[in-house]
Write a protein that holds these residues in place. Sequence first.
Motif, PDB file in Angstrom:
ATOM      1  N   ILE A   1       0.892  -1.335  -0.091  1.00 20.29           N
ATOM      2  CA  ILE A   1      -0.101   0.257   0.270  1.00 20.29           C
ATOM      3  C   ILE A   1       0.856   1.223   0.195  1.00 20.29           C
ATOM      4  O   ILE A   1       1.800   1.229   0.770  1.00 20.29           O
ATOM      5  N   LEU A   2       0.658   2.102  -0.890  1.00 23.37           N
ATOM      6  CA  LEU A   2       1.577   3.325  -1.207  1.00 23.37           C
ATOM      7  C   LEU A   2       0.372   4.583  -1.397  1.00 23.37           C
ATOM      8  O   LEU A   2      -0.527   4.466  -1.994  1.00 23.37           O
TER       9      LEU A   2
ATOM     10  N   LEU B   1      -4.461  13.496  -3.698  1.00 26.68           N
ATOM     11  CA  LEU B   1      -4.002  12.336  -2.346  1.00 26.68           C
ATOM     12  C   LEU B   1      -4.320  10.915  -3.084  1.00 26.68           C
ATOM     13  O   LEU B   1      -5.528  10.480  -2.755  1.00 26.68           O
ATOM     14  N   ASN B   2      -3.354  10.103  -3.621  1.00 22.14           N
ATOM     15  CA  ASN B   2      -3.654   8.917  -4.115  1.00 22.14           C
ATOM     16  C   ASN B   2      -3.341   7.784  -3.334  1.00 22.14           C
ATOM     17  O   ASN B   2      -2.182   7.848  -2.660  1.00 22.14           O
ATOM     18  N   ILE B   3      -4.271   6.655  -3.337  1.00 19.55           N
ATOM     19  CA  ILE B   3      -3.681   5.320  -2.726  1.00 19.55           C
ATOM     20  C   ILE B   3      -3.760   4.273  -3.503  1.00 19.55           C
ATOM     21  O   ILE B   3      -4.424   4.156  -4.476  1.00 19.55           O
ATOM     22  N   TYR B   4      -2.687   3.541  -3.550  1.00 23.71           N
ATOM     23  CA  TYR B   4      -2.405   2.437  -4.493  1.00 23.71           C
ATOM     24  C   TYR B   4      -2.164   1.087  -3.895  1.00 23.71           C
ATOM     25  O   TYR B   4      -1.752   1.067  -2.712  1.00 23.71           O
ATOM     26  N   ASN B   5      -2.418   0.043  -4.530  1.00 21.95           N
ATOM     27  CA  ASN B   5      -2.013  -1.290  -4.229  1.00 21.95           C
ATOM     28  C   ASN B   5      -1.170  -1.749  -5.326  1.00 21.95           C
ATOM     29  O   ASN B   5      -1.475  -2.072  -6.512  1.00 21.95           O
ATOM     30  N   VAL B   6      -0.032  -1.428  -4.994  1.00 18.15           N
ATOM     31  CA  VAL B   6       1.119  -1.816  -6.046  1.00 18.15           C
ATOM     32  C   VAL B   6       1.154  -3.308  -6.321  1.00 18.15           C
ATOM     33  O   VAL B   6       2.036  -3.499  -7.411  1.00 18.15           O
TER      34      VAL B   6
ATOM     35  N   ALA C   1      -4.100  -0.662 -10.171  1.00 16.14           N
ATOM     36  CA  ALA C   1      -3.428  -0.134  -8.413  1.00 16.14           C
ATOM     37  C   ALA C   1      -4.175   1.001  -7.772  1.00 16.14           C
ATOM     38  O   ALA C   1      -4.180   1.067  -6.732  1.00 16.14           O
ATOM     39  N   LEU C   2      -4.546   1.930  -8.465  1.00 14.84           N
ATOM     40  CA  LEU C   2      -5.131   3.300  -7.912  1.00 14.84           C
ATOM     41  C   LEU C   2      -6.452   2.998  -7.501  1.00 14.84           C
ATOM     42  O   LEU C   2      -7.433   2.936  -7.981  1.00 14.84           O
ATOM     43  N   THR C   3      -6.458   2.859  -5.966  1.00 10.68           N
ATOM     44  CA  THR C   3      -7.540   2.639  -5.438  1.00 10.68           C
ATOM     45  C   THR C   3      -8.521   3.793  -5.157  1.00 10.68           C
ATOM     46  O   THR C   3      -9.709   3.731  -5.495  1.00 10.68           O
TER      47      THR C   3
END
Length: 376
Positions: free
Chosen positions: A192-193, A202-207, A215-217
């Motif tokens: 998680i990034l 403000l972006n949240i990813y699952n790489v 990936a962009l949650t």
Amino acid sequence: MADIVENLEIDKDTVSVDELEKIFSKKYNLLTETAVTLKKTYINKLSINKSLHVAVSVLDNSIEVYQLTNSSLSKVCRLSGHRDSLTELVFNPKEEHLLYSAGHDGIKLWDTRSNGLCAQEYKDEPDAVPRQYECMDVSCSGRLLAAGSALQEDDAYLVFWDVRNPQPLGGYWNSHTDDITQVKFHKEKSEILSSGSLDGLLNIYNVLEATEDDALTYSLNVDNSIEKISWLSEDVVACCTQSHDAQLWNSCSGDLLQSYDREKIARGIKRLRADDCYLVDMFTSRDKSTVILTGSYSGEGNLLRSATAEDKKLRLSCNFIKNKQVVRCLGYDAERDILITAGESGLVTVWSPDGQGLSQETKQRSRAHNNRHRPY
């Protein structure tokens, strides 16, 4: 036409000195302090590890590394090699003698045991124009490195590396439309990034996902350029904006949990002028409170205070009366409840609840961390 009269009212406290003493209930005392150089300098990046090594950036793009022992900071090494602006410092959470630095001339790895030598440089893709990296972080597993770039030909890049390999694994370039100012991995989930940008997202990813779109949650609209990001808990990520506002978001639902603008923060720490107040950063304290560290440029610029975010209110915490500078960055060790600040006067300052130095138990833990190094 009436003359325009400039408002010369200066920032000041809105309550008495006696009242301040009562309402700032937590007491952090100055444990130790050092100036990184006798010359005028400026520190805006700081990283600490579990063995209480402290790395700070210096105005000439070099890095100073110190060891905190008992009640003193002793210099470990000086790292020089960046030719352009140095933008981030991060210790590897698993290999604590390894320090990563990002700058406008690339990403470097340093081994603090090897007399200041650069151990590795991380490359861009073949034939790519060298990127100016504005930020960088290392995953909690110590295996994955991510860096965010300035805008380059209408694209801002998030680039990933396996820390053992100087060649990149790949990258994202569609999620931000302006300079990427911060990337932060989750403290416990290496996949998680979060990333923040001047574009206000403000972006949240699952790489672990195969494509950038997958990936962009969440892409959360902060409505302001983002300066800093911090993970406060398993599902709460905070950001500080360039206009000194603070926001807390739920990374699982995408909901805005709390928002504190500059005016509210200034009132919260009992100051008169919001325009003179600044936001340093946010962190989670030893008792799991969300702490906002803030100060004022007014006067000699030495005012530094903290408040805890509770629901929609700010509860006063600590008044750092021995602070001597405008603070630009911090590091916090929750296990020992030690706060380290650095800033515009080139001072590295260590604060502890009692100001009496590290306990014997703490020193033993620090030595244990130091002895756990494995060859890189």
